[in-house]
Design a protein around this motif. Structure first.
Motif, PDB file in Angstrom:
ATOM      1  N   LEU A   1       0.819  -1.213   0.000  1.00  0.00           N
ATOM      2  CA  LEU A   1       0.000   0.000   0.000  1.00  0.00           C
ATOM      3  C   LEU A   1       0.850   1.259   0.000  1.00  0.00           C
ATOM      4  CD1 LEU A   1      -2.671  -1.104   2.666  1.00  0.00           C
ATOM      5  CD2 LEU A   1      -2.812  -1.306   0.179  1.00  0.00           C
ATOM      6  N   GLY A   2       2.118   1.129  -0.313  1.00  0.00           N
ATOM      7  CA  GLY A   2       3.024   2.261  -0.270  1.00  0.00           C
ATOM      8  C   GLY A   2       2.853   3.209  -1.440  1.00  0.00           C
ATOM      9  N   PRO A   3       3.452   4.400  -1.354  1.00  0.00           N
ATOM     10  CA  PRO A   3       3.293   5.417  -2.407  1.00  0.00           C
ATOM     11  C   PRO A   3       3.868   4.993  -3.749  1.00  0.00           C
ATOM     12  CG  PRO A   3       4.996   6.060  -0.824  1.00  0.00           C
ATOM     13  CD  PRO A   3       4.298   4.880  -0.244  1.00  0.00           C
ATOM     14  N   HIS A   4       4.871   4.121  -3.743  1.00  0.00           N
ATOM     15  CA  HIS A   4       5.494   3.716  -5.001  1.00  0.00           C
ATOM     16  C   HIS A   4       4.563   2.888  -5.869  1.00  0.00           C
ATOM     17  CE1 HIS A   4       9.041   4.624  -2.477  1.00  0.00           C
ATOM     18  NE2 HIS A   4       9.573   5.027  -3.606  1.00  0.00           N
ATOM     19  N   VAL A   5       3.625   2.194  -5.240  1.00  0.00           N
ATOM     20  CA  VAL A   5       2.734   1.331  -6.026  1.00  0.00           C
ATOM     21  C   VAL A   5       1.377   1.989  -6.287  1.00  0.00           C
ATOM     22  CG1 VAL A   5       3.831  -0.802  -5.248  1.00  0.00           C
ATOM     23  CG2 VAL A   5       1.902   0.133  -3.949  1.00  0.00           C
ATOM     24  N   GLU A   6       1.218   3.224  -5.840  1.00  0.00           N
ATOM     25  CA  GLU A   6      -0.061   3.904  -6.052  1.00  0.00           C
ATOM     26  C   GLU A   6      -0.429   4.001  -7.532  1.00  0.00           C
ATOM     27  OE1 GLU A   6      -3.637   5.544  -5.448  1.00  0.00           O
ATOM     28  OE2 GLU A   6      -2.325   4.627  -3.944  1.00  0.00           O
ATOM     29  N   PRO A   7       0.511   4.348  -8.417  1.00  0.00           N
ATOM     30  CA  PRO A   7       0.160   4.353  -9.850  1.00  0.00           C
ATOM     31  C   PRO A   7      -0.284   2.978 -10.354  1.00  0.00           C
ATOM     32  CG  PRO A   7       2.195   5.559  -9.480  1.00  0.00           C
ATOM     33  CD  PRO A   7       1.875   4.865  -8.194  1.00  0.00           C
ATOM     34  N   GLU A   8       0.352   1.915  -9.837  1.00  0.00           N
ATOM     35  CA  GLU A   8      -0.039   0.559 -10.219  1.00  0.00           C
ATOM     36  C   GLU A   8      -1.460   0.257  -9.747  1.00  0.00           C
ATOM     37  OE1 GLU A   8       2.591  -2.450 -11.171  1.00  0.00           O
ATOM     38  OE2 GLU A   8       2.702  -0.662 -12.409  1.00  0.00           O
ATOM     39  N   HIS A   9      -1.781   0.686  -8.541  1.00  0.00           N
ATOM     40  CA  HIS A   9      -3.116   0.453  -8.000  1.00  0.00           C
ATOM     41  C   HIS A   9      -4.172   1.215  -8.792  1.00  0.00           C
ATOM     42  CE1 HIS A   9      -2.026  -1.201  -3.742  1.00  0.00           C
ATOM     43  NE2 HIS A   9      -1.328  -1.771  -4.715  1.00  0.00           N
ATOM     44  N   ARG A  10      -3.872   2.458  -9.144  1.00  0.00           N
ATOM     45  CA  ARG A  10      -4.821   3.233  -9.946  1.00  0.00           C
ATOM     46  C   ARG A  10      -5.046   2.570 -11.298  1.00  0.00           C
ATOM     47  NH1 ARG A  10      -1.888   7.783  -8.108  1.00  0.00           N
ATOM     48  NH2 ARG A  10      -0.890   7.961 -10.155  1.00  0.00           N
ATOM     49  N   ARG A  11      -3.967   2.082 -11.877  1.00  0.00           N
ATOM     50  CA  ARG A  11      -4.069   1.392 -13.162  1.00  0.00           C
ATOM     51  C   ARG A  11      -4.950   0.147 -13.039  1.00  0.00           C
ATOM     52  NH1 ARG A  11       1.092  -1.536 -15.982  1.00  0.00           N
ATOM     53  NH2 ARG A  11       0.270  -1.829 -18.096  1.00  0.00           N
ATOM     54  N   ALA A  12      -4.740  -0.630 -11.993  1.00  0.00           N
ATOM     55  CA  ALA A  12      -5.546  -1.833 -11.786  1.00  0.00           C
ATOM     56  C   ALA A  12      -7.011  -1.488 -11.611  1.00  0.00           C
ATOM     57  CB  ALA A  12      -5.033  -2.595 -10.562  1.00  0.00           C
ATOM     58  N   HIS A  13      -7.291  -0.472 -10.807  1.00  0.00           N
ATOM     59  CA  HIS A  13      -8.678  -0.072 -10.570  1.00  0.00           C
ATOM     60  C   HIS A  13      -9.344   0.395 -11.859  1.00  0.00           C
ATOM     61  CE1 HIS A  13      -9.571  -0.132  -6.167  1.00  0.00           C
ATOM     62  NE2 HIS A  13      -8.262  -0.278  -6.112  1.00  0.00           N
ATOM     63  N   GLU A  14      -8.640   1.156 -12.650  1.00  0.00           N
ATOM     64  CA  GLU A  14      -9.219   1.653 -13.891  1.00  0.00           C
ATOM     65  C   GLU A  14      -9.525   0.510 -14.866  1.00  0.00           C
ATOM     66  OE1 GLU A  14     -10.380   4.630 -14.846  1.00  0.00           O
ATOM     67  OE2 GLU A  14     -10.067   5.124 -12.741  1.00  0.00           O
ATOM     68  N   VAL A  15      -8.601  -0.437 -14.951  1.00  0.00           N
ATOM     69  CA  VAL A  15      -8.800  -1.572 -15.863  1.00  0.00           C
ATOM     70  C   VAL A  15     -10.002  -2.401 -15.430  1.00  0.00           C
ATOM     71  CG1 VAL A  15      -7.810  -3.760 -16.640  1.00  0.00           C
ATOM     72  CG2 VAL A  15      -6.408  -1.689 -16.636  1.00  0.00           C
ATOM     73  N   VAL A  16     -10.043  -2.767 -14.151  1.00  0.00           N
ATOM     74  CA  VAL A  16     -11.149  -3.591 -13.660  1.00  0.00           C
ATOM     75  C   VAL A  16     -12.471  -2.830 -13.769  1.00  0.00           C
ATOM     76  CG1 VAL A  16     -12.130  -4.725 -11.622  1.00  0.00           C
ATOM     77  CG2 VAL A  16      -9.696  -4.981 -12.159  1.00  0.00           C
ATOM     78  N   LYS A  17     -12.456  -1.539 -13.439  1.00  0.00           N
ATOM     79  CA  LYS A  17     -13.665  -0.715 -13.530  1.00  0.00           C
ATOM     80  C   LYS A  17     -14.171  -0.652 -14.968  1.00  0.00           C
ATOM     81  CE  LYS A  17     -15.282   4.019 -12.633  1.00  0.00           C
ATOM     82  NZ  LYS A  17     -14.873   5.365 -12.138  1.00  0.00           N
ATOM     83  N   THR A  18     -13.275  -0.491 -15.926  1.00  0.00           N
ATOM     84  CA  THR A  18     -13.648  -0.420 -17.340  1.00  0.00           C
ATOM     85  C   THR A  18     -14.265  -1.735 -17.812  1.00  0.00           C
ATOM     86  OG1 THR A  18     -11.916   1.197 -17.825  1.00  0.00           O
ATOM     87  CG2 THR A  18     -12.757  -0.089 -19.680  1.00  0.00           C
ATOM     88  N   ILE A  19     -13.629  -2.838 -17.469  1.00  0.00           N
ATOM     89  CA  ILE A  19     -14.137  -4.153 -17.880  1.00  0.00           C
ATOM     90  C   ILE A  19     -15.489  -4.423 -17.246  1.00  0.00           C
ATOM     91  CG2 ILE A  19     -13.724  -6.634 -17.764  1.00  0.00           C
ATOM     92  CD1 ILE A  19     -10.715  -5.993 -17.811  1.00  0.00           C
ATOM     93  N   PHE A  20     -15.593  -4.155 -15.950  1.00  0.00           N
ATOM     94  CA  PHE A  20     -16.833  -4.419 -15.221  1.00  0.00           C
ATOM     95  C   PHE A  20     -17.984  -3.612 -15.823  1.00  0.00           C
ATOM     96  CE2 PHE A  20     -19.868  -4.507 -11.798  1.00  0.00           C
ATOM     97  CZ  PHE A  20     -19.638  -5.708 -11.137  1.00  0.00           C
ATOM     98  N   ALA A  21     -17.750  -2.341 -16.080  1.00  0.00           N
ATOM     99  CA  ALA A  21     -18.796  -1.476 -16.637  1.00  0.00           C
ATOM    100  C   ALA A  21     -19.235  -1.960 -18.017  1.00  0.00           C
ATOM    101  CB  ALA A  21     -18.291  -0.039 -16.720  1.00  0.00           C
TER     102      ALA A  21
END
Length: 324
Positions: free
Chosen positions: A265-285
Motif C-alpha cells: 500500500l506504499g506510495p510507489h505502487v499507487e500508480p499501479e493500484h490506480r491502473r488496476a482499478h481503472e482496468v477492472v472498472k472499465t471491464i466491469f462497466a
C-alpha cells in the motif's frame, strides 16, 4: 509378486496400513474424508486427496495463475513471482512442514495448489477493485478465498480441501491441522518472496528492512524461510497444534505490517493500484452494459461477471480494457 510387493491387499488397504503406521494420530486419514458434494466412484490408484491435487493441476484456473503477477502489474522481467510460482512455493514449504509433523502431505498439497485459484489479476489491487465494483453494482463483496472455494466446489473437491482453501485467509480457522499449515505458510512465502521482488523492482533497499526483524529471522529470504519453518515445526510439535512461537510470530507480523506500509500500500505502487482499478472498472462497466459479451453460462449476472473478471490474467485484462 508384483512391483508393489504385495498381491492380496487393495490399494486402499495398503494406504490405510501405511498411514496408520506413519501418520500422527492428529492427521487426517486419506480414506476417512468427509467426502464430496457429489459422490464419485473411488480411484483404484490414487487417494481422494491425490485426486484433488491432480484435478487442480489440470484445471484452467490453475493454469491461468502463471499470468497473474503477485504484486506488480505485468512487470517486464522473467524473475518476478507470479501467482503460479507463489502457489508452488507455498505448497512445497507446506509439504516440508507436514512431513516433519507426520501430517497428511497429500491433503496439504491439494490445499496449497488450490488456495489462490480464485485470485484476480493485478494481485490485491485487483481484488479490491473487483470488490468495490461488485459492492457498488450488486451490494456484494469479493474475497479471493471465497472465489477459490467456489472453484473447488465446482471441481467437486473433498470437503477437507474445500475447507482449507476457504480458510487459508480471513477470520475463520481451518478445521484440519493440514489446513492450518497452509494458512501460516502462505504468509511465510509471500512476505519473503515479495521482499525479494520489491528489492528487484527498486522500491525497497535491503538496508531499509526493519533491523530487529532481520536480525531475528535472517538476512536473506532463504534464511528467513528456514528460520520460520523450523520454528513452526518445533513449536507445533510441542504444542500439539499448528502454531508459531510468540517471538517469531510477532516478528513475522511486524515484517508483514512493514510490507503493507512500504510495498503493498506504499506510495510507489499507487500508480499501479490506480491502473488496476481503472482496468477492472472499465471491464466491469462494459460487461454490465452488455452481458452478451460474457462467455455462455448459467447463474446470476453478478456471479458470471465475477467468474469472468477474476479469471483473467493481467495481460488479458489489460488488452480487454484497451479494446473496449
Amino acid at each position: 509378486m508384483g512391483i508393489s510387493g504385495r498381491t492380496t491387499e487393495s490399494f486402499e488397504e495398503r494406504i490405510r496400513a501405511y498411514e496408520d503406521a506413519w501418520l500422527s494420530p492428529l492427521a487426517v486419514r486419506s480414506f476417512e474424508t468427509r467426502g464430496r458434494a457429489r459422490p464419485e466412484e473411488p480411484c483404484s490408484v490414487r487417494t481422494p486427496f491425490q485426486r484433488d491435487r491432480d484435478r487442480l493441476v489440470h484445471s484452467k484456473p490453475f493454469r491461468r495463475l502463471k499470468g497473474k503477477t503477485q504484486v506488480f502489474i505485468d512487470p517486464q522481467g522473467d524473475h518476478y513471482r507470479t501467482r503460479m510460482t507463489h502457489t508452488l512455493e507455498t505448497t512445497a514449504i507446506s509439504r516440508v512442514v507436514a512431513r516433519a509433523l507426520r501430517l497428511n502431505e497429500d491433503l496439504v498439497e491439494a490445499i496449497g495448489l488450490g488456495h489462490d485459484t480464485g485470485h484476480t489479476p493485478f494481485g490485491h489491487a485487483g481484488e479490491q477493485a473487483l470488490d468495490d465494483a461488485l459492492n457498488a453494482s450488486f451490494g456484494r463483496r469479493f474475497r479471493h478465498n471465497e472465489q477459490s472455494w467456489r472453484i473447488a466446489r465446482r471441481l467437486n473437491l473433498t470437503e477437507e480441501v474445500c475447507d482449507g482453501i476457504l480458510t487459508h485467509t480471513g477470520a475463520q480457522e481451518p478445521e484440519t491441522l493440514e489446513g492450518r499449515i497452509v494458512r501460516i505458510v502462505d504468509r511465510v512465502a509471500y512476505i519473503n518472496h515479495d521482499i525479494d521482488d520489491a528489492i528487484r523492482y527498486g522500491i525497497l533497499a535491503e538496508d531499509e528492512l526493519p533491523r530487529a526483524e532481520i536480525e531475528l529471522l535472517g538476512a536473506t529470504g532463504t534464511d528467513r524461510i528456514d528460520r520460520l519453518v523450523h520454528d513452526l515445526v518445533d513449536t507445533s510439535s510441542e504444542a500439539g497444534g499448528i502454531v508459531q512461537s510468540d517471538e517469531i510470530g510477532e516478528s513475522m507480523l511486524s515484517l508483514r505490517a512493514f510490507m503493507f506500509d512500504r510495498v503493498y500500500l506504499g506510495p510507489h505502487v499507487e500508480p499501479e493500484h490506480r491502473r488496476a482499478h481503472e482496468v477492472v472498472k472499465t471491464i466491469f462497466a462494459r460487461l454490465m452494459e452488455d452481458p452478451g459479451l460474457l462467455p455462455p453460462g448459467e447463474g446470476e449476472l453478478a456471479d458470471r461477471i465475477t467468474d469472468y473478471v477474476a479469471g483473467m490474467t493481467d495481460r488479458f485484462a489489460l488488452a480487454y480494457a484497451a479494446a473496449v
